[in-house]
Design a protein around this motif. Structure first.
Motif, PDB file in Angstrom:
ATOM      1  N   TYR B 133       2.329  10.172   1.356  1.00  0.00           N
ATOM      2  CA  TYR B 133       2.082   8.727   1.397  1.00  0.00           C
ATOM      3  C   TYR B 133       1.909   8.172  -0.023  1.00  0.00           C
ATOM      4  O   TYR B 133       2.499   7.149  -0.387  1.00  0.00           O
ATOM      5  CB  TYR B 133       0.852   8.454   2.261  1.00  0.00           C
ATOM      6  N   ALA B 134       1.118   8.868  -0.834  1.00  0.00           N
ATOM      7  CA  ALA B 134       0.899   8.435  -2.217  1.00  0.00           C
ATOM      8  C   ALA B 134       2.234   8.384  -2.973  1.00  0.00           C
ATOM      9  O   ALA B 134       2.515   7.438  -3.718  1.00  0.00           O
ATOM     10  CB  ALA B 134      -0.084   9.371  -2.918  1.00  0.00           C
ATOM     11  N   ALA B 135       3.088   9.375  -2.740  1.00  0.00           N
ATOM     12  CA  ALA B 135       4.398   9.421  -3.407  1.00  0.00           C
ATOM     13  C   ALA B 135       5.274   8.263  -2.940  1.00  0.00           C
ATOM     14  O   ALA B 135       6.010   7.662  -3.731  1.00  0.00           O
ATOM     15  CB  ALA B 135       5.085  10.760  -3.120  1.00  0.00           C
ATOM     16  N   SER B 136       5.166   7.937  -1.668  1.00  0.00           N
ATOM     17  CA  SER B 136       5.965   6.856  -1.098  1.00  0.00           C
ATOM     18  C   SER B 136       5.554   5.489  -1.680  1.00  0.00           C
ATOM     19  O   SER B 136       6.402   4.631  -1.947  1.00  0.00           O
ATOM     20  CB  SER B 136       5.800   6.905   0.424  1.00  0.00           C
ATOM     21  N   VAL B 137       4.263   5.309  -1.913  1.00  0.00           N
ATOM     22  CA  VAL B 137       3.769   4.070  -2.538  1.00  0.00           C
ATOM     23  C   VAL B 137       4.274   3.969  -3.978  1.00  0.00           C
ATOM     24  O   VAL B 137       4.713   2.907  -4.431  1.00  0.00           O
ATOM     25  CB  VAL B 137       2.216   4.002  -2.484  1.00  0.00           C
ATOM     26  N   MET B 138       4.264   5.091  -4.693  1.00  0.00           N
ATOM     27  CA  MET B 138       4.780   5.089  -6.072  1.00  0.00           C
ATOM     28  C   MET B 138       6.278   4.796  -6.071  1.00  0.00           C
ATOM     29  O   MET B 138       6.792   4.097  -6.949  1.00  0.00           O
ATOM     30  CB  MET B 138       4.502   6.425  -6.764  1.00  0.00           C
ATOM     31  N   ARG B 139       6.974   5.319  -5.060  1.00  0.00           N
ATOM     32  CA  ARG B 139       8.424   5.080  -4.976  1.00  0.00           C
ATOM     33  C   ARG B 139       8.694   3.577  -4.824  1.00  0.00           C
ATOM     34  O   ARG B 139       9.593   3.031  -5.466  1.00  0.00           O
ATOM     35  CB  ARG B 139       9.005   5.865  -3.791  1.00  0.00           C
ATOM     36  N   LEU B 140       7.902   2.929  -3.983  1.00  0.00           N
ATOM     37  CA  LEU B 140       8.014   1.471  -3.813  1.00  0.00           C
ATOM     38  C   LEU B 140       7.843   0.772  -5.158  1.00  0.00           C
ATOM     39  O   LEU B 140       8.571  -0.145  -5.500  1.00  0.00           O
ATOM     40  CB  LEU B 140       6.908   0.970  -2.882  1.00  0.00           C
ATOM     41  N   ARG B 141       6.843   1.232  -5.912  1.00  0.00           N
ATOM     42  CA  ARG B 141       6.588   0.632  -7.215  1.00  0.00           C
ATOM     43  C   ARG B 141       7.811   0.770  -8.126  1.00  0.00           C
ATOM     44  O   ARG B 141       8.207  -0.182  -8.796  1.00  0.00           O
ATOM     45  CB  ARG B 141       5.364   1.280  -7.860  1.00  0.00           C
ATOM     46  N   ILE B 143      10.915   1.143  -7.252  1.00  0.00           N
ATOM     47  CA  ILE B 143      12.027   0.328  -6.763  1.00  0.00           C
ATOM     48  C   ILE B 143      11.837  -1.141  -7.133  1.00  0.00           C
ATOM     49  O   ILE B 143      12.770  -1.828  -7.525  1.00  0.00           O
ATOM     50  CB  ILE B 143      12.209   0.529  -5.237  1.00  0.00           C
ATOM     51  N   PHE B 144      10.596  -1.598  -7.042  1.00  0.00           N
ATOM     52  CA  PHE B 144      10.322  -3.001  -7.387  1.00  0.00           C
ATOM     53  C   PHE B 144      10.481  -3.266  -8.874  1.00  0.00           C
ATOM     54  O   PHE B 144      10.904  -4.326  -9.288  1.00  0.00           O
ATOM     55  CB  PHE B 144       8.898  -3.394  -6.969  1.00  0.00           C
ATOM     56  N   THR B 145      10.102  -2.279  -9.685  1.00  0.00           N
ATOM     57  CA  THR B 145       9.924  -2.551 -11.104  1.00  0.00           C
ATOM     58  C   THR B 145      11.069  -2.112 -11.989  1.00  0.00           C
ATOM     59  O   THR B 145      11.457  -2.802 -12.913  1.00  0.00           O
ATOM     60  CB  THR B 145       8.653  -1.829 -11.623  1.00  0.00           C
TER      61      THR B 145
END
Lengths: 190, 190
Positions: B133-141, B143-145
């Motif tokens: 889950y933590a890795a998935s949140v970082m992945r979102l970051r 992709i956004f940035t």
């Protein structure tokens, strides 16, 4: 206050009265005013937050100086930066109250003791985190696939009350587009 | 085969010889050929997969007919579609072997029995899912940035061996851009 959390826990695991008693001693409570911070970038995250009532956002500041929202947390959700929480590294995120918010706090330093005393809580968090993870994977799918407008319509249909509750510019940030774009979509809808 | 899984479990929880014995009876094993499927869209996901050796990808087909990769799984990772697994709803994803792959399988129907007999396994999965889950949140970051090029450079630095191992078009899909764009970035690098 703690009753809201216990009701939530009861959806996934059953606690005896004695276990409820033990549980209570591990949680503290905090009332946040709108715009109060629970975590700032570069701080190490030391707790996990259960939202009893209100709304939190987890966000960061882009190189261009814009706020990019990664997650919202509303009533009956846990929110923390697990990357910082698990590894005790400085966080890359802020966690801030979007409105006046009541949270219940589980401090990392006593979490292990809680799990030892009440292994059922390990199960509870396994289930809660698994749901959050599944939602996060679906969010990735929406971001890859849907246009900005589809994303807004889908989100609006799924969480109509929430859309009314948060400022437009935050909603736009969460959905990955500009506030101007959101105004345009909303105008078109009427 | 199971030893690889037990070593992984031992990183997070300690098992007695008797517990290891119990554990073994809950897992089965499968050797997949490259391109074999573990799950297809619209099937209900009934198991969780631990990759002993090899590589899996979870992907879906976009409206335009392209393959969009949501996740890769390599040695020592668990992969499943938790949205389908938890709710027993048809999956919106395919899970397929990228190369010849050995997996250990935990069937959903016996998972609860395993957790009852060995509550430590609940802890193990709580930790493993929390990391994912933590890795998935970082992945979102990311992709956004990050721009496509930054995303490739960052991924390349973090997982140099993996970048050599998967076909370019899959890597491009995972990073959210076209295979042509990836070729351009790679050409520039030399």
């Amino acid at each position: 206050m703690i009753d809201t959390l216990i009701s939530h826990i009861h959806k996934f695991v059953k606690l005896t009265p004695a276990e409820k008693e033990i549980l209570q001693s591990y949680f503290t409570h905090k009332a946040l005013k709108k715009k109060d911070f629970l975590l700032k970038e570069n701080q190490t995250c030391t707790a996990n937050y259960f939202i009893v009532k209100g709304c939190l956002r987890m966000f960061y500041i882009t190189n261009e100086g814009a706020e990019q929202i990664i997650q919202f947390g509303i009533d009956n959700w846990w929110l923390t930066d697990y990357m910082s929480f698990d590894n005790q590294l400085p966080s890359q995120f802020h966690i801030q109250a979007v409105e006046n918010t009541e949270v219940i706090i589980l401090e990392r330093r006593i979490q292990e003791e809680l799990f030892e005393k009440l292994p059922k809580m390990e199960r509870y968090f396994r289930i809660v985190v698994q749901k959050a993870y599944a939602a996060s994977v679906m969010r990735l799918r929406y971001i890859f696939t849907q246009s900005g407008e589809e994303r807004f319509r889908h989100f609006n249909e799924s969480f109509p009350d929430f859309v009314q509750r948060v400022p437009q510019y935050m909603l736009a940030s969460y959905l990955g587009f500009s506030a101007e774009f959101l105004s345009k979509i909303r105008a078109k809808k009427k």
